[in-house]
Enzyme design. Sequence first.
Site, PDB file in Angstrom:
ATOM      1  N   CYS A 163       0.802  -1.228   0.000  1.00 49.47           N
ATOM      2  CA  CYS A 163       0.000   0.000   0.000  1.00 49.47           C
ATOM      3  C   CYS A 163       0.836   1.280   0.000  1.00 49.47           C
ATOM      4  O   CYS A 163       1.451   1.603  -1.009  1.00 49.47           O
ATOM      5  CB  CYS A 163      -0.978  -0.059   1.165  1.00 49.47           C
ATOM      6  SG  CYS A 163      -2.470   0.870   0.820  1.00 49.47           S
TER       7      CYS A 163
ATOM      8  N   HIS B  85      -3.746  -5.702   1.875  1.00 49.25           N
ATOM      9  CA  HIS B  85      -3.315  -5.847   3.259  1.00 49.25           C
ATOM     10  C   HIS B  85      -4.414  -6.534   4.029  1.00 49.25           C
ATOM     11  O   HIS B  85      -5.258  -7.191   3.448  1.00 49.25           O
ATOM     12  CB  HIS B  85      -2.950  -4.491   3.851  1.00 49.25           C
ATOM     13  CG  HIS B  85      -3.904  -3.397   3.551  1.00 49.25           C
ATOM     14  ND1 HIS B  85      -5.162  -3.366   4.075  1.00 49.25           N
ATOM     15  CD2 HIS B  85      -3.778  -2.307   2.761  1.00 49.25           C
ATOM     16  CE1 HIS B  85      -5.753  -2.267   3.637  1.00 49.25           C
ATOM     17  NE2 HIS B  85      -4.959  -1.609   2.831  1.00 49.25           N
TER      18      HIS B  85
END
Length: 250
Positions: free
Chosen positions: A93, A194
């Site tokens: 990310c 994630h």
Amino acid sequence: MNIHVGHLYPDYLNIYADRGNIAVLSRRAAWRGHDLEVTAIGLGDDVVAGEHDLYYVGGGQDREQMLVAEDLLLKADALRAAVDGGAALLAVCGGYQLLGRGYRGFHGEDMPGIGLLPLETVAGEKRMIGDVLLECELEPGERRTLAGFENHAGRTRLDPGAEPLGRVLSGFGNDGESGYEGCRNGRVIGTYLHGPLLPRNPWLADWLLSQALAHRTGGEAVALDPLPDRLEQEAHAVSAERARDRGGKR
Ligand code: GLN
């Protein structure tokens, strides 16, 4: 064998349980008789190429990314030398965005990236949030699915010819349009997934460990002996199902 992991900015880039990824790497290494030695590499710390077999950088909000971006630039040459020397790297990310050429945040903040991956990111108006399912083929002929969760404003555009991590089966992925998610360059992997990523995708944890071991030994990457992974498969199935329920790209 001791596997050396360099965890970049654990104090800043650590949202969405990124530390869980390290815990998974550590346990799966131990189950194969290897020790994972994790070193935190923070602001002002040097990266010494060759010292670590695997680098990990987690997710963060624009504010935290701003705090580390300039420091990461100072580490860029050493990180490039490290991966050129065969070290593996997983970036999630916010960390993924900073591996590209740069990230323009939600409020127009321009953050430099280190150019390890051929991509650029610009934040859009609407956040892209939800469960994601990808199809990946990191090794020719070995198709695997990767299930995770995404939450990002950044739209990441890969350069022409860049290799994505996977094809989006459900979810937004890099930009909500291209049908691709993440980026892969040799042993370097960047992804928006994630949640954390590795507990429900143990095959990727093992792939990273085998690349890290190859760096340590100087040999080829060898697949690790499989583990039973009953709970892990169940977690993957639940997560994949949630992503499928969400439907195709949107
Ligand atoms: N701040 C970045 C974005 O919104 C990354 C977010 C994250 O790491 N979850 O795109």
